[in-house]
Write a protein that holds these residues in place. Sequence first.
Motif, PDB file in Angstrom:
ATOM      1  N   TRP A 213      26.220  64.435  15.680  1.00 42.77           N
ATOM      2  CA  TRP A 213      26.279  63.935  14.298  1.00 42.77           C
ATOM      3  C   TRP A 213      24.972  63.235  13.916  1.00 42.77           C
ATOM      4  N   LEU A 214      24.459  62.401  14.817  1.00 44.18           N
ATOM      5  CA  LEU A 214      23.232  61.656  14.522  1.00 44.18           C
ATOM      6  C   LEU A 214      22.035  62.585  14.315  1.00 44.18           C
ATOM      7  N   ALA A 215      22.063  63.750  14.978  1.00 44.56           N
ATOM      8  CA  ALA A 215      20.957  64.706  14.822  1.00 44.56           C
ATOM      9  C   ALA A 215      20.860  65.225  13.390  1.00 44.56           C
ATOM     10  N   GLU A 238       7.753  56.660  22.399  1.00 46.15           N
ATOM     11  CA  GLU A 238       7.878  56.217  23.792  1.00 46.15           C
ATOM     12  C   GLU A 238       9.347  56.098  24.202  1.00 46.15           C
ATOM     13  N   MET A 239      10.159  55.566  23.302  1.00 50.26           N
ATOM     14  CA  MET A 239      11.581  55.421  23.619  1.00 50.26           C
ATOM     15  C   MET A 239      12.251  56.782  23.754  1.00 50.26           C
ATOM     16  N   ALA A 248      16.225  57.949  19.442  1.00 52.73           N
ATOM     17  CA  ALA A 248      15.285  56.849  19.241  1.00 52.73           C
ATOM     18  C   ALA A 248      14.985  56.786  17.751  1.00 52.73           C
ATOM     19  N   ARG A 249      15.155  55.603  17.157  1.00 50.59           N
ATOM     20  CA  ARG A 249      15.036  55.476  15.707  1.00 50.59           C
ATOM     21  C   ARG A 249      14.768  54.021  15.364  1.00 50.59           C
ATOM     22  N   MET A 250      14.308  53.773  14.163  1.00 50.63           N
ATOM     23  CA  MET A 250      14.139  52.416  13.669  1.00 50.63           C
ATOM     24  C   MET A 250      15.454  51.916  13.080  1.00 50.63           C
ATOM     25  N   ILE A 257      12.927  48.962  16.834  1.00 50.03           N
ATOM     26  CA  ILE A 257      13.397  50.326  17.100  1.00 50.03           C
ATOM     27  C   ILE A 257      14.426  50.255  18.224  1.00 50.03           C
ATOM     28  N   PHE A 258      15.251  51.300  18.314  1.00 53.45           N
ATOM     29  CA  PHE A 258      16.281  51.315  19.345  1.00 53.45           C
ATOM     30  C   PHE A 258      16.295  52.667  20.041  1.00 53.45           C
TER      31      PHE A 258
END
Length: 291
Positions: A213-215, A238-239, A248-250, A257-258
């Motif tokens: 879903w996130l994609a 890098e993440m 990996a996203r802000m 970022i996480f």
Amino acid sequence: MDDFATQAAPAKINLALHVTHRREDGYHDLESLVVFADISDELEARPAEADSLVIDGPFGGRLGTERNNLVLRAVAAFRARWPHLAPPGLAMRLTKNLPVAAGIGGGSADAAAALRIMAGLAPQKLLLGELADLAAGLGADVPACLLSRPLVARGVGEILSPLAEFPRLYVTLVNPGIAVATADVFRRLRAHDNYPLPALPDPLTRPAQLGLWLAETRNDLEPPAIKLVPEIGTLIGEMAASPGCMLARMSGSGATIFGLFGSEGQAHEAAREMRGLHPEYWVGSAPLLGV
């Protein structure tokens, strides 16, 4: 009242954030999947003759204790709305563990923690809807932080749909120590009328479901924030290269970022690697809070 009351103020993370409409008042309608990490500021309150606030912790020096502080504003708003339910005064201590102006709702979470303390001390039970209405007047993220559980937020953040289920996941957070003003990010936003979030899987119980879903989602504030702070883009790259990283996203308007992980060990390893790459940055790793 007992000797003291405490509340955690967990970090808020926007796993996805779509800007769907620019309103006539200049604000924006959003749709966001919001979760909270088990890493937080801490608010403690003791009985006193008048309200006061002391701020300490790693990021305590970044905040003032003037009356416009969100914790004091939350307490004052509660007193104005329910004067007969509020204690005479509170001596409060805020331990600021989360970076400031970082896109993880630190100030909003602190305000929500103050409202939960006030509601907990009230001699009669308050309806959550009443408390949420008060929270919305303090800031767009405060109602979500009041719940501190997985939810979808719409409108300017005040229309909340808590999720009945959510998979067990872990997150690693990195902040480069650069404050980002939300208004500056929105001013650089190119498109203001983007498509809304896709429908969430039902039931949402497995990490793989969420990953697929996130994609199909994004954070619309990420590109303008990267233009303001290029380090954000570097950290995302890098993440994303960390073993096991689902996404990996802000978060929010940045600059935090996480990385999202299905394994606690992978999240901790990513945190260790990021600390090695950027020893001067703030790095945190924790499970997400469930429903």
